[in-house]
Design an enzyme around this catalytic site. Structure first.
Site, PDB file in Angstrom:
ATOM      1  N   ARG A 108     -21.070 -20.208  -3.371  1.00 46.44           N
ATOM      2  CA  ARG A 108     -22.225 -19.680  -4.098  1.00 46.44           C
ATOM      3  C   ARG A 108     -23.450 -20.288  -3.421  1.00 46.44           C
ATOM      4  NH1 ARG A 108     -23.379 -20.969 -10.398  1.00 46.44           N
ATOM      5  NH2 ARG A 108     -24.161 -22.840  -9.368  1.00 46.44           N
ATOM      6  N   LYS A 121     -32.677 -26.258 -17.322  1.00 43.12           N
ATOM      7  CA  LYS A 121     -32.918 -24.856 -16.951  1.00 43.12           C
ATOM      8  C   LYS A 121     -32.702 -23.949 -18.165  1.00 43.12           C
ATOM      9  CE  LYS A 121     -28.116 -24.498 -15.359  1.00 43.12           C
ATOM     10  NZ  LYS A 121     -27.234 -24.587 -14.185  1.00 43.12           N
ATOM     11  N   MET A 133     -28.293  -4.314 -33.739  1.00 44.66           N
ATOM     12  CA  MET A 133     -29.399  -4.944 -33.009  1.00 44.66           C
ATOM     13  C   MET A 133     -30.057  -6.078 -33.794  1.00 44.66           C
ATOM     14  SD  MET A 133     -32.824  -3.247 -31.361  1.00 44.66           S
ATOM     15  CE  MET A 133     -31.954  -2.008 -30.428  1.00 44.66           C
ATOM     16  N   TYR A 166     -21.629   0.690 -37.431  1.00 43.21           N
ATOM     17  CA  TYR A 166     -21.574   1.758 -36.427  1.00 43.21           C
ATOM     18  C   TYR A 166     -20.138   2.002 -35.979  1.00 43.21           C
ATOM     19  CZ  TYR A 166     -26.653   1.680 -35.639  1.00 43.21           C
ATOM     20  OH  TYR A 166     -28.009   1.783 -35.765  1.00 43.21           O
TER      21      TYR A 166
HETATM   22  C1  LIG Z   1     -26.323 -25.643 -14.333  1.00 42.19           C
HETATM   23  C2  LIG Z   1     -26.068 -26.645 -13.264  1.00 42.19           C
HETATM   24  C3  LIG Z   1     -25.624 -27.945 -13.581  1.00 42.19           C
HETATM   25  C4  LIG Z   1     -25.220 -28.350 -14.980  1.00 42.19           C
HETATM   26  O1  LIG Z   1     -23.925 -27.866 -15.276  1.00 42.19           O
HETATM   27  P1  LIG Z   1     -23.237 -28.269 -16.672  1.00 42.19           P
HETATM   28  O2  LIG Z   1     -21.866 -27.698 -16.568  1.00 42.19           O
HETATM   29  O3  LIG Z   1     -24.038 -27.585 -17.736  1.00 42.19           O
HETATM   30  O4  LIG Z   1     -23.286 -29.733 -16.772  1.00 42.19           O
HETATM   31  C5  LIG Z   1     -25.551 -28.873 -12.567  1.00 42.19           C
HETATM   32  N1  LIG Z   1     -25.871 -28.548 -11.294  1.00 42.19           N
HETATM   33  C6  LIG Z   1     -26.260 -27.310 -10.945  1.00 42.19           C
HETATM   34  C7  LIG Z   1     -26.580 -27.030  -9.521  1.00 42.19           C
HETATM   35  C8  LIG Z   1     -26.356 -26.314 -11.910  1.00 42.19           C
HETATM   36  O5  LIG Z   1     -26.745 -25.082 -11.558  1.00 42.19           O
END
Ligand SMILES: *Cc1c(COP(=O)(O)O)cnc(C)c1O
Length: 374
Positions: free
Chosen positions: A132, A34, A311, A264
């Site tokens: 969650r 992802k 930036m 800044y």
């Molecule tokens: C992002 C995610 C993972 C991977 O987690 P890591 O800590 O990066 O190994 C696994 N399962 C779900 C559902 C996630 O959202």
């Protein structure tokens, strides 16, 4: 092609990490790709992961899964953040596995499946205590619904996610594992027996063999980064190879006197006569604006950030006798083996974690690949 900043991704490091994690887990491995493979590049990483032995891919978004299919990759792929109203038809037609965390999504997915006369491949997502994703309050009603209404779906898996897997020995992990098994039993009782149960992220894959079940979902560790510096130690301690190196050009080098305000807000002053370097990267590229305590590695030494990150640029204190020159490449972070700062250092320096550092490097920084050799 820019020559002011670049991300270098060592695909052979990713391949080595996957091989090591697979061996350790002893069950099939899902590579989590992802967020553009945690900033490393979706398609190159996906291909490397499969060649290195990952049997599954996992992403958050439907668009990410469709991009994988668009690249001709056909391994089983789960998308687990596909909210109501999404184009489930496209997912079903592309044989993308969908996480189902609510009755609303179950109904929409079922309807989409019926409309294309093809069963949707689903993974029932259960909330075992992270509060969650996944079924929590709707669980009993969902079980009732499933009893009579599951012809439009093929229930491939059930899964959940740990909140504190990076803290071995935490009682919440034990409670989540127990709840996972109870919820699996609930499904069995109504005749639903998914083939694949999965619960472990990278941390649990590394430290909790009791949670591996039929598949582990490893993200951060395949990129060679530790899931938690404080509880699990560094990448090296975990025998993982960081795959990403971030480099940028020194735009300017200037000599200044003690007491010179920098950046800044003049939040920092030089404490002695020194050389400053202006690095051609800023918060628009993912360098956290609040970062203090990290810096770059150049001309054989570390040069810490001085003043606020802007930036497109930030300033580092090179030291009075530094040999660094304008036009030199600096290493913003890397594996750490040559003295350079790491993604962990940058995470610490900005009240964050390595995950956020690597995933937020902006699109105007090109990714350069070092190919995996087989
Ligand atoms: C992002 C995610 C993972 C991977 O987690 P890591 O800590 O990066 O190994 C696994 N399962 C779900 C559902 C996630 O959202």
């Amino acid at each position: 092609m820019t020559n002011r900043a670049q991300v270098e991704v060592d695909l052979s490091a990713i391949a080595a990490n996957i091989a090591r994690l697979k061996l350790h887990a002893g069950v099939p491995l899902l590579a989590v790709v992802k967020a553009d493979a945690y900033g490393h590049g979706l398609i190159p990483v996906a291909k490397t992961a499969i060649a290195a032995g990952a049997q599954w891919l996992g992403v958050a978004l439907l668009e990410e899964a469709l991009a994988i299919r668009g690249a001709g990759i056909t391994v089983p792929t789960i998308a687990w953040l596909v909210p109501p109203g999404s184009d489930y038809v496209s997912a079903i037609e592309a044989e993308i596995d969908l996480a189902v965390p609510s009755i609303m999504i179950f109904k929409e997915v079922s309807l989409a499946a019926r409309s294309v006369k093809k069963r949707a491949r689903i993974h029932i997502e259960v909330d075992t205590g992270m509060t969650r994703g996944g079924f929590l309050d709707e669980w009993e009603s969902f079980l009732d619904l499933l009893v009579s209404n599951r012809n439009d779906v093929e229930i491939i898996g059930m899964f959940s996610h740990f909140a504190r897997a990076d803290e071995p020995g935490q009682v919440q992990n034990v409670a989540q594992l127990k709840r996972f098994i109870e919820m699996s039993d609930d499904l069995n009782r109504i005749g639903v027996e998914p083939e694949i149960h999965h619960l472990s992220n990278s941390a649990a894959t590394l430290v909790d063999a009791s949670a591996h079940f039929d598949l582990v979902r490893t993200g951060i560790a395949i990129y060679g980064l530790t899931p938690d510096l404080d509880h699990l130690g560094t990448s090296a301690h975990l025998d993982l190879k960081p795959a990403m190196r971030l480099r940028a050009k020194l735009h300017l080098v200037k000599e200044v006197l003690a007491g010179t305000p920098v950046g800044y807000g003049a939040t920092a002053f030089t404490t002695s006569e020194t050389k400053l370097g202006v690095v051609a990267m800023g918060y628009a590229d993912g360098i956290p604006r609040i970062a203090q305590g990290a810096g770059v590695f150049v001309a054989g030494r570390r040069a810490p950030i001085i003043g606020r990150v802007s930036m497109d640029q930030f300033v580092v204190d090179l030291g009075r006798d530094s040999t660094a020159q304008a036009g030199d490449w600096v290493t913003v972070f890397g594996a750490g083996s040559e003295g350079e700062y790491t993604a962990d250092d940058w995470g610490k320096a900005s009240a964050s974690i390595n995950y956020e550092i690597v995933t937020r490097i902006g699109p105007r920084v090109p990714r350069i690949y070092k190919l995996a050799t087989s």
